[in-house]
Design a protein around this motif. Structure first.
Motif, mmCIF file in Angstrom:
data_model
loop_
_atom_site.group_PDB
_atom_site.id
_atom_site.type_symbol
_atom_site.label_atom_id
_atom_site.label_comp_id
_atom_site.label_asym_id
_atom_site.label_seq_id
_atom_site.Cartn_x
_atom_site.Cartn_y
_atom_site.Cartn_z
ATOM 1 N N VAL A 1 36.386 -39.645 -117.865
ATOM 2 C CA VAL A 1 36.340 -38.234 -117.491
ATOM 3 C C VAL A 1 35.539 -37.530 -118.575
ATOM 4 N N ILE A 2 34.542 -36.761 -118.167
ATOM 5 C CA ILE A 2 33.758 -35.980 -119.120
ATOM 6 C C ILE A 2 33.962 -34.508 -118.787
ATOM 7 N N ALA A 3 34.490 -33.774 -119.764
ATOM 8 C CA ALA A 3 34.683 -32.329 -119.614
ATOM 9 C C ALA A 3 33.742 -31.646 -120.601
ATOM 10 N N THR A 4 32.792 -30.916 -120.061
ATOM 11 C CA THR A 4 31.780 -30.328 -120.929
ATOM 12 C C THR A 4 31.652 -28.828 -120.780
ATOM 13 N N PRO A 5 31.532 -28.134 -121.907
ATOM 14 C CA PRO A 5 31.111 -26.746 -121.830
ATOM 15 C C PRO A 5 29.596 -26.711 -121.639
ATOM 16 N N GLU A 6 29.070 -25.538 -121.523
ATOM 17 C CA GLU A 6 27.618 -25.393 -121.399
ATOM 18 C C GLU A 6 27.102 -24.626 -122.610
ATOM 19 N N TYR A 7 26.237 -25.278 -123.373
ATOM 20 C CA TYR A 7 25.616 -24.653 -124.540
ATOM 21 C C TYR A 7 24.121 -24.557 -124.285
ATOM 22 N N ASN A 8 23.593 -23.360 -124.265
ATOM 23 C CA ASN A 8 22.161 -23.150 -124.054
ATOM 24 C C ASN A 8 21.657 -23.905 -122.822
ATOM 25 N N ALA A 9 22.397 -23.811 -121.744
ATOM 26 C CA ALA A 9 22.046 -24.397 -120.454
ATOM 27 C C ALA A 9 22.016 -25.922 -120.462
ATOM 28 N N SER A 10 22.762 -26.548 -121.366
ATOM 29 C CA SER A 10 22.811 -28.000 -121.425
ATOM 30 C C SER A 10 24.167 -28.437 -121.987
ATOM 31 N N ILE A 11 24.288 -29.734 -122.265
ATOM 32 C CA ILE A 11 25.523 -30.257 -122.843
ATOM 33 C C ILE A 11 25.478 -30.105 -124.360
ATOM 34 N N PRO A 12 26.626 -30.054 -125.007
ATOM 35 C CA PRO A 12 26.667 -29.963 -126.456
ATOM 36 C C PRO A 12 26.115 -31.234 -127.115
ATOM 37 N N ALA A 13 25.559 -31.064 -128.298
ATOM 38 C CA ALA A 13 24.980 -32.186 -129.051
ATOM 39 C C ALA A 13 26.020 -33.268 -129.338
ATOM 40 N N VAL A 14 27.259 -32.868 -129.593
ATOM 41 C CA VAL A 14 28.292 -33.848 -129.914
ATOM 42 C C VAL A 14 28.541 -34.791 -128.731
ATOM 43 N N LEU A 15 28.467 -34.273 -127.526
ATOM 44 C CA LEU A 15 28.647 -35.108 -126.335
ATOM 45 C C LEU A 15 27.446 -36.027 -126.133
ATOM 46 N N LYS A 16 26.254 -35.503 -126.280
ATOM 47 C CA LYS A 16 25.048 -36.336 -126.153
ATOM 48 C C LYS A 16 25.069 -37.452 -127.184
ATOM 49 N N ASN A 17 25.472 -37.140 -128.410
ATOM 50 C CA ASN A 17 25.558 -38.142 -129.460
ATOM 51 C C ASN A 17 26.543 -39.257 -129.080
ATOM 52 N N ALA A 18 27.701 -38.871 -128.572
ATOM 53 C CA ALA A 18 28.700 -39.860 -128.163
ATOM 54 C C ALA A 18 28.145 -40.760 -127.057
ATOM 55 N N LEU A 19 27.456 -40.169 -126.094
ATOM 56 C CA LEU A 19 26.866 -40.970 -125.016
ATOM 57 C C LEU A 19 25.781 -41.906 -125.538
ATOM 58 N N ASP A 20 25.036 -41.458 -126.547
ATOM 59 C CA ASP A 20 24.027 -42.338 -127.142
ATOM 60 C C ASP A 20 24.688 -43.570 -127.762
ATOM 61 N N TRP A 21 25.826 -43.398 -128.417
ATOM 62 C CA TRP A 21 26.502 -44.525 -129.058
ATOM 63 C C TRP A 21 27.039 -45.545 -128.050
ATOM 64 N N VAL A 22 27.326 -45.140 -126.813
ATOM 65 C CA VAL A 22 27.873 -46.077 -125.826
ATOM 66 C C VAL A 22 26.869 -46.419 -124.731
ATOM 67 N N SER A 23 25.594 -46.248 -125.040
ATOM 68 C CA SER A 23 24.589 -46.522 -124.007
ATOM 69 C C SER A 23 23.493 -47.475 -124.479
ATOM 70 N N ARG A 24 23.539 -47.881 -125.707
ATOM 71 C CA ARG A 24 22.438 -48.676 -126.246
ATOM 72 C C ARG A 24 22.781 -50.175 -126.245
ATOM 73 N N SER A 25 22.903 -50.778 -127.375
ATOM 74 C CA SER A 25 23.039 -52.234 -127.460
ATOM 75 C C SER A 25 24.233 -52.777 -126.684
ATOM 76 N N GLY A 26 25.398 -52.140 -126.789
ATOM 77 C CA GLY A 26 26.576 -52.626 -126.078
ATOM 78 C C GLY A 26 26.681 -52.133 -124.648
ATOM 79 N N ARG A 27 25.965 -51.101 -124.318
ATOM 80 C CA ARG A 27 25.940 -50.497 -122.982
ATOM 81 C C ARG A 27 27.347 -50.347 -122.393
ATOM 82 N N GLU A 28 28.240 -49.799 -123.195
ATOM 83 C CA GLU A 28 29.634 -49.663 -122.791
ATOM 84 C C GLU A 28 29.837 -48.748 -121.586
ATOM 85 N N MET A 29 28.909 -47.851 -121.322
ATOM 86 C CA MET A 29 29.042 -46.937 -120.179
ATOM 87 C C MET A 29 28.550 -47.552 -118.872
ATOM 88 N N GLU A 30 27.817 -48.617 -118.952
ATOM 89 C CA GLU A 30 27.233 -49.206 -117.750
ATOM 90 C C GLU A 30 28.323 -49.601 -116.756
#
Length: 188
Positions: free
Chosen positions: A69-98
């Motif tokens: 479950v992803i609950a996001t506020p809207e910062y400057n018409a996009s997602i917060p940097a902290v959420l993008k950073n977290a998604l980057d950590w689970v999308s690369r080598s281990g691809r945990e979000m796949e």
């Protein structure tokens, strides 16, 4: 059932966190655990292979989850940097979000954007999730599965309880469909 929740707001009294807490309390069968994403270091390819224990723990939490479950506020018409950073950590080598089944939610209270909830942020989030290979519960074919809670400050009481009956009923319907979606084997 094991569901990990990513909350894009770090504020202690975040309405998005209150929204996730409502889900955790109302639907204990989802087994919701809120992931701590505020302490993750900024994604950096130089430390990607050996990122530190807090990143490895976060990656394992997401990998072991049945749903996200992803609950996001809207910062400057996009997602917060902290959420993008977290998604980057689970999308690369281990691809945990796949292949994860994802429910997107968002709450806002601003006067100008209050009625729209977090529409722009969720559009950007969908673009990101699409590249990660998730089975997000946002597919147009499913229809009516967007959770935008506008004017949220009027829908929770001072104890953090969701009191707006129409919002409660709406979330009940969405979560009911999401639970059915989690049970479906989705091939990507």
């Amino acid at each position: 059932m094991k569901t990990v929740a990513l909350v894009g707001s770090l504020r202690k009294d975040s309405y998005n966190l209150k929204l996730v807490n409502h889900l955790a309390t109302t639907y204990p069968e989802l087994g919701i655990e809120v992931a701590e994403i505020g302490n993750l270091p900024f994604f950096n390819e130089e430390i990607e292979a050996n990122p530190g224990q807090e990143v490895r723990d976060f990656q394992a939490l997401v990998k072991d989850a049945d749903a996200v479950v992803i609950a996001t506020p809207e910062y400057n018409a996009s997602i917060p940097a902290v959420l993008k950073n977290a998604l980057d950590w689970v999308s690369r080598s281990g691809r945990e979000m796949e292949g994860k089944k994802v429910l997107i939610m968002g709450a806002s209270m601003g006067a100008s954007m209050g009625a729209l909830g977090t529409v722009k942020a969720q559009i950007h989030l969908r673009d990101i999730l699409d590249t990660l290979g998730v089975a997000a519960y946002i597919m147009p074919a499913a229809g009516g599965n967007d959770v935008f809670v506008g004017s949220v400050h009027e829908k929770f009481d001072e104890d953090g309880t969701l009191t707006d009956e129409l919002t409660v009923q709406f979330i009940d319907a969405i979560v009911g469909r999401f639970k059915n979606f989690i049970k479906i084997d989705v091939s990507l």
